[in-house]
Motif scaffolding. Sequence first.
Motif, short mmCIF file in Angstrom:
data_model
loop_
_atom_site.label_atom_id
_atom_site.label_comp_id
_atom_site.label_asym_id
_atom_site.label_seq_id
_atom_site.Cartn_x
_atom_site.Cartn_y
_atom_site.Cartn_z
N PHE A 600 41.28 -9.65 23.04
CA PHE A 600 41.03 -10.94 23.66
C PHE A 600 42.29 -11.51 24.30
CE2 PHE A 600 41.92 -15.41 22.66
CZ PHE A 600 41.20 -16.00 23.68
N LEU A 601 43.43 -11.37 23.57
CA LEU A 601 44.67 -11.94 24.10
C LEU A 601 45.09 -11.27 25.39
CD1 LEU A 601 46.66 -12.31 20.78
CD2 LEU A 601 45.59 -14.12 22.11
N HIS A 602 44.81 -9.98 25.52
CA HIS A 602 45.13 -9.27 26.75
C HIS A 602 44.32 -9.84 27.92
CE1 HIS A 602 45.25 -5.96 29.69
NE2 HIS A 602 46.38 -5.62 29.12
N LYS A 603 43.02 -10.05 27.70
CA LYS A 603 42.16 -10.60 28.76
C LYS A 603 42.50 -12.08 29.01
CE LYS A 603 38.36 -7.42 27.74
NZ LYS A 603 38.60 -6.60 28.94
N TYR A 604 42.90 -12.77 27.94
CA TYR A 604 43.28 -14.17 28.06
C TYR A 604 44.51 -14.31 28.95
CZ TYR A 604 44.36 -18.94 26.46
OH TYR A 604 44.61 -20.29 26.39
N ARG A 605 45.46 -13.39 28.77
CA ARG A 605 46.65 -13.40 29.61
C ARG A 605 46.29 -13.17 31.08
NH1 ARG A 605 49.87 -8.11 30.10
NH2 ARG A 605 47.84 -7.80 31.06
N ASP A 606 45.40 -12.21 31.35
CA ASP A 606 44.98 -11.94 32.73
C ASP A 606 44.30 -13.16 33.35
OD1 ASP A 606 45.96 -9.40 32.41
OD2 ASP A 606 44.01 -8.49 31.98
N PHE A 607 43.49 -13.85 32.52
CA PHE A 607 42.79 -15.04 33.02
C PHE A 607 43.77 -16.13 33.41
CE2 PHE A 607 40.96 -19.20 31.72
CZ PHE A 607 40.10 -19.36 32.80
N THR A 627 37.35 -16.52 38.23
CA THR A 627 35.99 -16.75 37.72
C THR A 627 35.45 -15.50 37.04
OG1 THR A 627 35.60 -18.33 39.52
CG2 THR A 627 33.67 -17.47 38.35
N VAL A 628 35.71 -14.34 37.66
CA VAL A 628 35.27 -13.07 37.05
C VAL A 628 35.93 -12.91 35.68
CG1 VAL A 628 35.36 -10.57 37.27
CG2 VAL A 628 34.81 -11.98 39.26
N SER A 629 37.22 -13.20 35.57
CA SER A 629 37.93 -13.10 34.29
C SER A 629 37.33 -14.06 33.26
CB SER A 629 39.41 -13.40 34.48
OG SER A 629 40.01 -12.45 35.34
N LEU A 630 36.99 -15.27 33.71
CA LEU A 630 36.38 -16.24 32.81
C LEU A 630 35.06 -15.73 32.24
CD1 LEU A 630 36.15 -19.07 31.53
CD2 LEU A 630 35.05 -19.82 33.67
N ILE A 631 34.19 -15.21 33.09
CA ILE A 631 32.88 -14.72 32.64
C ILE A 631 33.06 -13.55 31.67
CG2 ILE A 631 30.73 -13.64 33.39
CD1 ILE A 631 30.98 -16.63 33.99
N LEU A 632 34.01 -12.63 31.97
CA LEU A 632 34.26 -11.51 31.07
C LEU A 632 34.71 -11.99 29.70
CD1 LEU A 632 36.08 -8.98 33.45
CD2 LEU A 632 33.77 -8.79 32.51
N LEU A 633 35.56 -13.01 29.67
CA LEU A 633 36.02 -13.55 28.40
C LEU A 633 34.88 -14.18 27.62
CD1 LEU A 633 39.47 -15.19 29.26
CD2 LEU A 633 39.05 -13.49 27.50
N THR A 639 36.13 -12.60 21.84
CA THR A 639 36.73 -13.90 22.15
C THR A 639 36.39 -14.89 21.04
OG1 THR A 639 36.49 -13.49 24.52
CG2 THR A 639 36.85 -15.76 23.83
N PRO A 640 37.38 -15.44 20.35
CA PRO A 640 37.11 -16.39 19.25
C PRO A 640 36.38 -17.64 19.78
CG PRO A 640 39.38 -15.61 19.18
CD PRO A 640 38.81 -15.16 20.49
N GLN A 641 35.50 -18.14 18.96
CA GLN A 641 34.70 -19.30 19.37
C GLN A 641 35.54 -20.53 19.62
OE1 GLN A 641 31.77 -21.03 16.54
NE2 GLN A 641 30.22 -20.38 18.02
#
Length: 715
Positions: A600-607, A627-633, A639-641
Amino acid sequence: MPGVATDTVINGGALVPFSDDTNHSLPIYPLNHGLTAPISRLAISWSHGNSLRVSVFAEEPSGSSGAQSCGGKVLEVKLGGGDPEISDAHLRRIAYGSVPPFALLQSRRSEVSALSKAPMPYQLDWWEHVLEYSKEITSLLGGPKLPASAIIEDPNEIVTKGEEPTCLKAAWELMEIFYADKQSQAWLPERLVDWLAGYDSLFTSTQETIHGKLVNFQKELVNIQVIEDDPRYWEAMSSALSVGWLDIVVKMLRLHGSYQLDQLSNRELENGLVEAVAVLISKMPRLRPESPAGNLGECFKSKPDFTKAWERWRSQISKLDCSPYWIQCDNHQTREGLRNMLQIMLGKTENLSKATCYWLELYISHFLYIRPFTMGMESMYNLAQKCIQLKPPSSTHRLTGLLIGIIGENTEVVLAECSREFGPWMVAHAIELLTAGSEHAEILLHDEHYNLGGISIVELHRLVYAQVLSSHALTWQIAPIYLTACMRQGMGLLENLLYRQSVQHNDLLLKNIEICRLYELDNISSNIMKVAGVYHWKHGRKGAGVFWLQQAQDATRLNRIAQQLFDSVGKSISDESFKQWEGVIELLGSESKPAGGLEFLHKYRDFKKSLQQVSGGKSTDAARQATVSLILLMKNPSTPQRFWLPLLYDSLKLLNWKDCPLLNVSETNLLLNKLQELSLARLRPHFIEPTLPAEAISSIRLALATNLGRAILEE
């Protein structure tokens, strides 16, 4: 401590008591500390390898004010196992150099055992592999090179050597002669003659030797005016002749004064006798396939040819011995010296005993002149016992016990002497020679013993040597070679060795993991990487900790680290605390299995990087990527709630994009459902409320509702 002596005494007694009744074979290690004041205390502890660290504290003199310390000294005492002739650095070079031939021989043993049903030692050509192995080991054992000889040869130089001989190499070559080289078993006596020529100097430390006699005579040679009148000249030549050093004898004969041009005409008869003896010596028959380069003598491979040549040669000696020319020779020293040499060649026991210095030289002389037809091990042990009785040694040399054990074909004695005199390295490697084709040795050394824990003697000595290697920081890396050659207990000890290595230093850690890879110890490698990851994480090296836990695929600990990072990572894009963790997150891959919850942190960094590229609401492409990164997260279950609401709040700019709606109807409904789930989750007792402005939820709801309407109109 028994066995450790010191040069310091207290109250007239030894600091470490040593009883006269104690076995005198107990080793004594002197502590030359150099302190003059009385010694008050000793502290002894283990050092690295097979060494003790001894701290010696001096006693404070009476009347001292105490302001000035008398001090002490710390010494290191190496307990046995070492070779006084070879330095520690050279021993380590031998240890490393012997690994490839040992490993190759074990590999060949495994291949041959797999392809053939016959037991290993009885393979007809197995001794060839053992001999090749032995030759490689021998090349490692050479002593230090001696200074190069002069370009112009000194005619008065009698003894020349290329390298300083060592007892270790002498012992190894001795075992190679008797055990490994099956092709030359018929010429064992001649091989012993060559061996003594190379290593007779080693026995000088315990008794007088022919080599020492020649060296001493060579030192005095420059001061002798008439060499043939000096009794030492004839004595040295007779001794060299008795052990078959023919080239030295002929060279010394040519130093005779009758060869000088100004005397040749007056001493023609004397010179003729000297030359006749020199020719007979140079033509001496030898029962051997070939002679080393530069050595004199005629070689014969077959016994019948040798017998004929020997009888012809002996008849020529007898004929010369009965010649009337001796009466006409005026020089008494020359006449008696030459006739004594003839008696030696005729095998007269009294002359041989007088010419040789100790039992081994006498033993060799018997094979040359009394028992020249000896082949193999025919009565070699009985002859050795007889020679020892005739010339008992003044003190025991470390090679003597080994030689007697080999000649007596006593494997137990050979093994014990190797262990006692030359240490674990010798035993671990020489066992391969002992079992080269010997049924008795194979059964003795490879059978499992109940009193040894079910292991064989071979495995026992390999384990002992591996333990010695493991105890030193510079040699532990090669211990696995020997541990893996031990079928029963080797792998367990190898695991202990690998787990004992430090994970602090990266080079050592990589070496440890490489050893695990070579021996397919994946489980141990994984555990070592887990230990390294935890160690680095606890000591503040977060990136290194995450890296090694990823390599170990430790999902449990990575998820725990993720929980810590979730508490530390910023909750909005403006939070600067996120930057300090960005380097750690950079290490994380996109695969979920090795990364655990950290994916999650890896995708969070990309977002967040995508959001930073959306500047002033003008970059529509960057906004769509964000927006694409947001939807993937939001879709990703990792991804923690508690991050849902901060993600949506950070995305208000995307939800309110002026040019066009960036989310379609289904994506907007997904985010609305996530928002609804958060409303229900807030009622649970362990819900973590994000630190956001009070109007955050209403702003998100309004933005999503607006985007939904715009998306419906667009569709």
